[in-house]
Design a protein around this motif. Structure first.
Motif, PDB file in Angstrom:
ATOM      1  N   PRO A  31       0.795  -1.240   0.000  1.00  0.00           N
ATOM      2  CA  PRO A  31       0.000   0.000   0.000  1.00  0.00           C
ATOM      3  C   PRO A  31       0.823   1.283   0.000  1.00  0.00           C
ATOM      4  N   ALA A  32       2.006   1.258   0.617  1.00  0.00           N
ATOM      5  CA  ALA A  32       2.875   2.439   0.625  1.00  0.00           C
ATOM      6  C   ALA A  32       4.295   2.018   0.962  1.00  0.00           C
ATOM      7  N   MET A  33       5.261   2.734   0.379  1.00  0.00           N
ATOM      8  CA  MET A  33       6.670   2.493   0.651  1.00  0.00           C
ATOM      9  C   MET A  33       7.396   3.815   0.414  1.00  0.00           C
ATOM     10  N   VAL A  34       7.947   4.398   1.487  1.00  0.00           N
ATOM     11  CA  VAL A  34       8.599   5.702   1.391  1.00  0.00           C
ATOM     12  C   VAL A  34       9.950   5.659   2.100  1.00  0.00           C
ATOM     13  N   LEU A  35      10.802   6.644   1.780  1.00  0.00           N
ATOM     14  CA  LEU A  35      12.129   6.744   2.389  1.00  0.00           C
ATOM     15  C   LEU A  35      12.301   8.116   3.019  1.00  0.00           C
ATOM     16  N   LEU A  36      12.661   8.118   4.298  1.00  0.00           N
ATOM     17  CA  LEU A  36      12.944   9.357   5.026  1.00  0.00           C
ATOM     18  C   LEU A  36      14.455   9.544   5.081  1.00  0.00           C
ATOM     19  N   GLN A  37      14.922  10.761   4.769  1.00  0.00           N
ATOM     20  CA  GLN A  37      16.356  11.027   4.813  1.00  0.00           C
ATOM     21  C   GLN A  37      16.615  12.456   5.248  1.00  0.00           C
ATOM     22  N   PRO A  38      17.765  12.700   5.889  1.00  0.00           N
ATOM     23  CA  PRO A  38      18.117  14.092   6.186  1.00  0.00           C
ATOM     24  C   PRO A  38      18.470  14.820   4.897  1.00  0.00           C
ATOM     25  N   ARG A  39      18.233  16.098   4.886  1.00  0.00           N
ATOM     26  CA  ARG A  39      18.586  16.900   3.712  1.00  0.00           C
ATOM     27  C   ARG A  39      20.113  16.923   3.528  1.00  0.00           C
ATOM     28  N   ALA A  40      20.844  17.125   4.620  1.00  0.00           N
ATOM     29  CA  ALA A  40      22.307  17.176   4.555  1.00  0.00           C
ATOM     30  C   ALA A  40      22.877  15.766   4.452  1.00  0.00           C
ATOM     31  N   HIS A  41      24.082  15.673   3.936  1.00  0.00           N
ATOM     32  CA  HIS A  41      24.732  14.379   3.687  1.00  0.00           C
ATOM     33  C   HIS A  41      25.318  13.819   4.983  1.00  0.00           C
ATOM     34  N   HIS A  42      24.551  12.927   5.624  1.00  0.00           N
ATOM     35  CA  HIS A  42      24.992  12.273   6.857  1.00  0.00           C
ATOM     36  C   HIS A  42      24.570  10.815   6.811  1.00  0.00           C
ATOM     37  N   ASP A  43      25.329   9.989   7.512  1.00  0.00           N
ATOM     38  CA  ASP A  43      24.895   8.638   7.825  1.00  0.00           C
ATOM     39  C   ASP A  43      24.480   8.648   9.295  1.00  0.00           C
ATOM     40  N   LEU A  44      24.006   7.528   9.804  1.00  0.00           N
ATOM     41  CA  LEU A  44      23.516   7.506  11.181  1.00  0.00           C
ATOM     42  C   LEU A  44      24.625   7.832  12.172  1.00  0.00           C
ATOM     43  N   THR A  45      25.846   7.354  11.901  1.00  0.00           N
ATOM     44  CA  THR A  45      26.939   7.557  12.851  1.00  0.00           C
ATOM     45  C   THR A  45      27.366   9.009  12.985  1.00  0.00           C
ATOM     46  N   ASP A  46      27.134   9.849  11.963  1.00  0.00           N
ATOM     47  CA  ASP A  46      27.557  11.251  12.057  1.00  0.00           C
ATOM     48  C   ASP A  46      26.368  12.215  11.965  1.00  0.00           C
ATOM     49  N   LEU A  47      25.172  11.705  12.203  1.00  0.00           N
ATOM     50  CA  LEU A  47      23.990  12.572  12.196  1.00  0.00           C
ATOM     51  C   LEU A  47      24.123  13.582  13.341  1.00  0.00           C
ATOM     52  N   PRO A  48      24.054  14.884  13.058  1.00  0.00           N
ATOM     53  CA  PRO A  48      24.232  15.867  14.128  1.00  0.00           C
ATOM     54  C   PRO A  48      23.198  15.676  15.239  1.00  0.00           C
ATOM     55  N   PRO A  49      23.563  16.028  16.466  1.00  0.00           N
ATOM     56  CA  PRO A  49      22.655  15.822  17.597  1.00  0.00           C
ATOM     57  C   PRO A  49      21.255  16.407  17.389  1.00  0.00           C
TER      58      PRO A  49
END
Length: 202
Positions: A92-110
């Protein structure tokens, strides 16, 4: 010539190149597994060390997600973007959420990390607003791209055989949504997200 890397003790213990017996009670025996018949476990290939770089590994300048314009997403705000599949899917639905800036989980800003939980809740509410959805599965693999992206996948209400970890496999085998319905679903999700702020792009 690339530097030779010694496999970790875990990898060194694996039965590389050997036929593995399918354990009793493993996923292919579950009632939610979408395939039946004789199934074999693939023989493990030798490890690739160092691993090949993921898409965008060299930074934002090498990342196709960073280069995408906002109007190619379902919804955006100052810090987050929600995208859909480029072609109709089967669920029924399949979406992807992502930060606008280029980060992976390990360097995602606080600040972005603090927003991640509430953003996932917000996307789940938008998907549930479609109706007929029992659960929204959240998945993160990250093996193909260095830009953090979380999949949110809807399980249709009543379809107990689609429960759990095999849901993405079912998307491969079920009939794809008609294109008009797929586009309408994207619009509804985008509008539900925009009702709490940000911009719908459909």
């Amino acid at each position: 010539m690339s530097e030779e890397i010694t496999p970790s003790p875990y990898v060194a213990r694996l039965p590389i190149g050997e036929r593995i017996t399918l354990p009793e009670g493993s996923i292919p025996n579950w009632d939610v597994f979408p395939f039946e018949g004789d199934i074999q476990v693939k023989v493990l290939d030798k490890p690739e060390l160092p691993e090949p770089p993921r898409h965008g590994e060299a930074g934002a300048d090498s990342c196709g997600e960073c280069a995408r314009p906002d109007d190619s997403f379902l919804w955006t705000d100052e810090h987050w973007r929600l995208g859909g599949m480029r072609e109709p899917y089967a669920l029924p639905a399949m979406v992807l959420l992502q930060p606008r800036a280029h980060h992976d989980l390990t360097d995602l800003p606080p600040a972005r990390a603090a927003e991640l939980g509430p953003m996932l809740q917000r996307v789940e509410r938008a998907v549930l607003s479609l109706g007929g959805i029992a659960r929204v599965h959240v998945n993160r693999w990250g093996d193909g791209a260095a830009h953090l992206h979380l999949w949110l996948v809807a399980r249709p209400e009543g379809m107990m055989q689609l429960r759990g970890t095999c849901l993405p496999l079912w998307d491969d085998v079920l009939p794809k949504l008609p294109e008009e319905e797929w586009r309408a679903t994207g619009r509804l999700i985008a509008e539900a997200m925009a009702a709490e702020g940000g911009t719908a792009h459909l």
